[in-house]
Design a protein around this motif. Structure first.
Motif, PDB file in Angstrom:
ATOM      1  N   MET A  40     -17.923 -10.037   5.743  1.00  0.00           N
ATOM      2  CA  MET A  40     -17.286 -10.626   4.559  1.00  0.00           C
ATOM      3  C   MET A  40     -17.145  -9.589   3.450  1.00  0.00           C
ATOM      4  O   MET A  40     -16.072  -9.442   2.853  1.00  0.00           O
ATOM      5  CB  MET A  40     -18.072 -11.849   4.091  1.00  0.00           C
ATOM      6  N   ASN A  41     -18.211  -8.857   3.166  1.00  0.00           N
ATOM      7  CA  ASN A  41     -18.107  -7.784   2.167  1.00  0.00           C
ATOM      8  C   ASN A  41     -17.146  -6.698   2.623  1.00  0.00           C
ATOM      9  O   ASN A  41     -16.361  -6.160   1.839  1.00  0.00           O
ATOM     10  CB  ASN A  41     -19.490  -7.180   1.903  1.00  0.00           C
ATOM     11  N   ALA A  42     -17.203  -6.377   3.920  1.00  0.00           N
ATOM     12  CA  ALA A  42     -16.325  -5.331   4.444  1.00  0.00           C
ATOM     13  C   ALA A  42     -14.856  -5.761   4.389  1.00  0.00           C
ATOM     14  O   ALA A  42     -13.972  -4.941   4.108  1.00  0.00           O
ATOM     15  CB  ALA A  42     -16.725  -4.992   5.881  1.00  0.00           C
ATOM     16  N   MET A  43     -14.577  -7.035   4.649  1.00  0.00           N
ATOM     17  CA  MET A  43     -13.203  -7.523   4.564  1.00  0.00           C
ATOM     18  C   MET A  43     -12.708  -7.500   3.129  1.00  0.00           C
ATOM     19  O   MET A  43     -11.535  -7.199   2.867  1.00  0.00           O
ATOM     20  CB  MET A  43     -13.115  -8.946   5.128  1.00  0.00           C
ATOM     21  N   ALA A  44     -13.583  -7.799   2.175  1.00  0.00           N
ATOM     22  CA  ALA A  44     -13.198  -7.733   0.768  1.00  0.00           C
ATOM     23  C   ALA A  44     -12.795  -6.308   0.389  1.00  0.00           C
ATOM     24  O   ALA A  44     -11.779  -6.090  -0.295  1.00  0.00           O
ATOM     25  CB  ALA A  44     -14.349  -8.217  -0.114  1.00  0.00           C
ATOM     26  N   ASP A  45     -13.577  -5.331   0.832  1.00  0.00           N
ATOM     27  CA  ASP A  45     -13.229  -3.933   0.573  1.00  0.00           C
ATOM     28  C   ASP A  45     -11.892  -3.570   1.216  1.00  0.00           C
ATOM     29  O   ASP A  45     -11.052  -2.884   0.617  1.00  0.00           O
ATOM     30  CB  ASP A  45     -14.318  -3.008   1.133  1.00  0.00           C
ATOM     31  N   THR A  46     -11.706  -4.035   2.446  1.00  0.00           N
ATOM     32  CA  THR A  46     -10.469  -3.742   3.175  1.00  0.00           C
ATOM     33  C   THR A  46      -9.263  -4.349   2.470  1.00  0.00           C
ATOM     34  O   THR A  46      -8.209  -3.705   2.338  1.00  0.00           O
ATOM     35  CB  THR A  46     -10.574  -4.277   4.616  1.00  0.00           C
ATOM     36  N   TYR A  47      -9.418  -5.580   2.020  1.00  0.00           N
ATOM     37  CA  TYR A  47      -8.318  -6.252   1.318  1.00  0.00           C
ATOM     38  C   TYR A  47      -7.940  -5.479   0.055  1.00  0.00           C
ATOM     39  O   TYR A  47      -6.757  -5.294  -0.259  1.00  0.00           O
ATOM     40  CB  TYR A  47      -8.720  -7.683   0.967  1.00  0.00           C
ATOM     41  N   ALA A  48      -8.953  -4.999  -0.684  1.00  0.00           N
ATOM     42  CA  ALA A  48      -8.680  -4.251  -1.911  1.00  0.00           C
ATOM     43  C   ALA A  48      -7.891  -2.984  -1.614  1.00  0.00           C
ATOM     44  O   ALA A  48      -6.931  -2.650  -2.326  1.00  0.00           O
ATOM     45  CB  ALA A  48      -9.992  -3.909  -2.619  1.00  0.00           C
ATOM     46  N   TRP A 301      -2.737 -14.982  12.823  1.00  0.00           N
ATOM     47  CA  TRP A 301      -3.659 -13.977  12.296  1.00  0.00           C
ATOM     48  C   TRP A 301      -3.066 -12.566  12.334  1.00  0.00           C
ATOM     49  O   TRP A 301      -3.759 -11.600  12.013  1.00  0.00           O
ATOM     50  CB  TRP A 301      -4.967 -13.975  13.083  1.00  0.00           C
ATOM     51  N   ALA A 302      -1.809 -12.427  12.700  1.00  0.00           N
ATOM     52  CA  ALA A 302      -1.231 -11.099  12.932  1.00  0.00           C
ATOM     53  C   ALA A 302      -1.308 -10.207  11.699  1.00  0.00           C
ATOM     54  O   ALA A 302      -1.644  -9.020  11.792  1.00  0.00           O
ATOM     55  CB  ALA A 302       0.220 -11.236  13.401  1.00  0.00           C
ATOM     56  N   GLU A 303      -0.979 -10.745  10.515  1.00  0.00           N
ATOM     57  CA  GLU A 303      -1.009  -9.904   9.314  1.00  0.00           C
ATOM     58  C   GLU A 303      -2.417  -9.421   9.020  1.00  0.00           C
ATOM     59  O   GLU A 303      -2.628  -8.248   8.703  1.00  0.00           O
ATOM     60  CB  GLU A 303      -0.447 -10.656   8.101  1.00  0.00           C
ATOM     61  N   MET A 304      -3.403 -10.311   9.122  1.00  0.00           N
ATOM     62  CA  MET A 304      -4.776  -9.888   8.874  1.00  0.00           C
ATOM     63  C   MET A 304      -5.201  -8.807   9.857  1.00  0.00           C
ATOM     64  O   MET A 304      -5.827  -7.809   9.466  1.00  0.00           O
ATOM     65  CB  MET A 304      -5.730 -11.079   8.972  1.00  0.00           C
ATOM     66  N   ARG A 305      -4.863  -8.990  11.129  1.00  0.00           N
ATOM     67  CA  ARG A 305      -5.243  -7.979  12.121  1.00  0.00           C
ATOM     68  C   ARG A 305      -4.602  -6.633  11.804  1.00  0.00           C
ATOM     69  O   ARG A 305      -5.242  -5.575  11.965  1.00  0.00           O
ATOM     70  CB  ARG A 305      -4.845  -8.448  13.528  1.00  0.00           C
ATOM     71  N   GLN A 306      -3.359  -6.637  11.330  1.00  0.00           N
ATOM     72  CA  GLN A 306      -2.689  -5.374  10.992  1.00  0.00           C
ATOM     73  C   GLN A 306      -3.342  -4.714   9.790  1.00  0.00           C
ATOM     74  O   GLN A 306      -3.515  -3.498   9.748  1.00  0.00           O
ATOM     75  CB  GLN A 306      -1.203  -5.621  10.712  1.00  0.00           C
ATOM     76  N   VAL A 307      -3.714  -5.519   8.797  1.00  0.00           N
ATOM     77  CA  VAL A 307      -4.398  -4.980   7.612  1.00  0.00           C
ATOM     78  C   VAL A 307      -5.721  -4.340   8.020  1.00  0.00           C
ATOM     79  O   VAL A 307      -6.074  -3.246   7.555  1.00  0.00           O
ATOM     80  CB  VAL A 307      -4.623  -6.093   6.568  1.00  0.00           C
ATOM     81  N   ILE A 308      -6.457  -4.996   8.903  1.00  0.00           N
ATOM     82  CA  ILE A 308      -7.723  -4.434   9.374  1.00  0.00           C
ATOM     83  C   ILE A 308      -7.482  -3.126  10.116  1.00  0.00           C
ATOM     84  O   ILE A 308      -8.193  -2.128   9.908  1.00  0.00           O
ATOM     85  CB  ILE A 308      -8.454  -5.453  10.266  1.00  0.00           C
ATOM     86  N   ALA A 309      -6.472  -3.112  10.967  1.00  0.00           N
ATOM     87  CA  ALA A 309      -6.169  -1.893  11.730  1.00  0.00           C
ATOM     88  C   ALA A 309      -5.800  -0.738  10.816  1.00  0.00           C
ATOM     89  O   ALA A 309      -6.173   0.419  11.064  1.00  0.00           O
ATOM     90  CB  ALA A 309      -5.029  -2.172  12.715  1.00  0.00           C
ATOM     91  N   ASP A 310      -5.082  -1.025   9.730  1.00  0.00           N
ATOM     92  CA  ASP A 310      -4.578   0.031   8.852  1.00  0.00           C
ATOM     93  C   ASP A 310      -5.549   0.445   7.757  1.00  0.00           C
ATOM     94  O   ASP A 310      -5.492   1.584   7.276  1.00  0.00           O
ATOM     95  CB  ASP A 310      -3.265  -0.420   8.195  1.00  0.00           C
ATOM     96  N   HIS A 311      -6.445  -0.477   7.334  1.00  0.00           N
ATOM     97  CA  HIS A 311      -7.222  -0.207   6.120  1.00  0.00           C
ATOM     98  C   HIS A 311      -8.737  -0.372   6.262  1.00  0.00           C
ATOM     99  O   HIS A 311      -9.465  -0.092   5.307  1.00  0.00           O
ATOM    100  CB  HIS A 311      -6.723  -1.098   4.977  1.00  0.00           C
ATOM    101  N   ALA A 312      -9.220  -0.812   7.414  1.00  0.00           N
ATOM    102  CA  ALA A 312     -10.675  -0.930   7.573  1.00  0.00           C
ATOM    103  C   ALA A 312     -11.314   0.401   7.930  1.00  0.00           C
ATOM    104  O   ALA A 312     -12.539   0.541   7.849  1.00  0.00           O
ATOM    105  CB  ALA A 312     -11.009  -1.970   8.636  1.00  0.00           C
ATOM    106  N   PHE A 313     -10.499   1.386   8.345  1.00  0.00           N
ATOM    107  CA  PHE A 313     -10.981   2.731   8.639  1.00  0.00           C
ATOM    108  C   PHE A 313     -12.124   2.724   9.659  1.00  0.00           C
ATOM    109  O   PHE A 313     -13.180   3.326   9.456  1.00  0.00           O
ATOM    110  CB  PHE A 313     -11.427   3.434   7.356  1.00  0.00           C
ATOM    111  N   ALA A 314     -11.915   1.999  10.755  1.00  0.00           N
ATOM    112  CA  ALA A 314     -12.873   1.948  11.866  1.00  0.00           C
ATOM    113  C   ALA A 314     -14.218   1.349  11.474  1.00  0.00           C
ATOM    114  O   ALA A 314     -15.228   1.590  12.138  1.00  0.00           O
ATOM    115  CB  ALA A 314     -13.067   3.334  12.472  1.00  0.00           C
TER     116      ALA A 314
END
Length: 422
Positions: A40-48, A301-314
């Motif tokens: 949850m914290n990691a997703m918040a960082d990713t969203y930002a 969930w496609a947009e969320m998955r793409q955001v994670i792929a592009d901005h979660a940095f592994a």
């Protein structure tokens, strides 16, 4: 000076918008001996990082502060105080069992709580809470409906805690559709072995001998059952992170000929747990699961998955199949919609709350019904008056994957109302 570890600030990449930055806070437990929700914290960082790379939200760079809630009342209270100190305009997409510890602080400061995980009763009663799902109440009531036509007898393994005390009543409200009820099996939330509890649960749920095994048998839909052979019993575990430990103990029990299947709810079981416990060859194959949202493989969930792929940095904490990650994504979708609806450059907690109270509509791409928090949108159930999304999904573990058992979601309003009436 407030001393708290496990907190961070993510300003995000890119130049952001031209307005003043908007600060929000997300908190969840990490590295504790009980339930942990680091995604949850990691997703918040990713969203930002994502929205700031796109120019921010409504012309404002999003500044996300994260905090480790530690699964304690003290930790929850400290995170709420951190929100006040940081000047947060909202707390978004967070997890805590201790609503009575953090919501009074947010209420005193006028900070709205948007899209909590739904694990504490206060999230569905506080005038500053804006839930995006029906929380644990909807899951358990819905799970009873899912199992009503499938299971002969049901044993519920749940925490021996105040939070766990309401679960049997909620599950029974759904099971009542088939004239059934659950056997209540209490367990320690922090136990390291559940052999005795698992044995008792299997005994309570067990039916006549035949083809045994928690994953055996067909995958009937709710309300099915030909009557040609006895329905299996079901063991339902809702122990949060300790659900994995329970099912490990359960699968180690010596065979006794019982026909028993297992089941649970999202938050206690997810795809990552299914994978860790052996996938299609593990104890959760064939398990019935009730969730809030579409199955993780759904195209919505496609947009969320793409955001994670592009901005979660592994960052492997950000699992798109995790209900905490999904809830945080939806909560930040709400926040962005509210900020973009405001006809002002000054974003404050009061203006966000006012917009929510006055009926701002939020669409989530079909992940939830359209969300709105005006008085007439709330269910008005005495114990959970602020629920606005009473829908759940029925899922099942098939070939090691958590998939939809039925395509449409299920409205549990009447079932929840019945749980209160009873």
């Amino acid at each position: 000076m407030l001393l708290i570890t496990g907190c961070g600030v993510v300003p995000g990449g890119g130049s952001g918008g031209s307005g003043e930055p908007v600060t929000v806070l997300t908190f969840a437990p990490e590295k504790t001996g009980a339930t942990n929700m680091p995604g949850m914290n990691a997703m918040a960082d990713t969203y930002a990082r994502w929205v700031n790379a796109r120019g921010g939200v409504g012309g404002h760079r999003l500044r996300v502060v994260t905090c480790n809630e530690r699964n304690t009342a003290q930790g929850a209270s400290a995170c709420a105080r951190r929100a006040v100190e940081e000047g947060a305009v909202a707390v978004v997409g967070s997890y805590s069992q201790h609503g009575d510890a953090f919501l009074p602080t947010l209420e005193a400061a006028g900070i709205p709580f948007i899209g909590g995980f739904g694990i504490s009763d206060e999230e569905f009663s506080s005038y500053l809470s804006f839930p995006v799902n029906g929380g644990q109440p909807a899951l358990l009531a819905g799970h009873g409906l899912q199992l009503a036509g499938v299971c002969d007898r049901v044993a519920l393994v749940r925490p021996d805690s105040a939070a766990g005390d309401q679960l049997p009543e909620l599950l029974n409200a759904g099971l009542a559709a088939a004239g059934n009820s659950t056997a209540d099996v209490l367990a320690r939330e922090d136990a390291t072995d559940y052999t005795g509890v698992a044995s008792r649960a299997r005994t309570e749920a067990g039916t006549a001998s035949g083809d045994a095994g928690p994953g055996s048998g067909p995958d009937p839909g709710p309300g099915s059952g030909s009557g040609e052979e006895p329905r299996p019993g079901c063991v339902t575990a809702a122990l949060g992170e300790r659900t994995e430990t329970f099912f490990d103990s359960f699968r180690r029990l010596p065979e006794d000929g019982s026909r028993v299947r297992v089941s649970s709810v999202i938050g206690s079981v997810g795809q990552s747990l299914i994978d860790r416990t052996g996938g299609r060859g593990g104890p959760l194959e064939g398990a019935f699961i009730t969730g809030w949202y579409p199955a993780a493989g759904d195209s919505r969930w496609a947009e969320m998955r793409q955001v994670i792929a592009d901005h979660a940095f592994a960052d492997n904490r950000v699992d798109p199949a995790d209900a905490g990650v999904q809830t945080t994504w939806i909560a930040y979708t709400v926040l962005a919609s509210v900020i973009e609806s405001l006809d002002t450059d000054e974003i404050t907690s009061r203006k966000i709350t006012q917009a929510l109270d006055e009926g701002v509509r939020v669409t989530t791409g079909g992940l939830t019904p359209e969300l709105r928090w005006e008085h007439e949108d709330m269910l008005g159930i005495p114990d959970f008056p602020r629920i606005v999304n009473p829908r759940v999904t029925f899922q099942v573990v098939r070939e090691g994957r958590l998939v939809a058992q039925r395509e449409d979601s299920v409205d549990v309003t009447e079932t929840l109302s019945g749980s209160v009436a009873d």
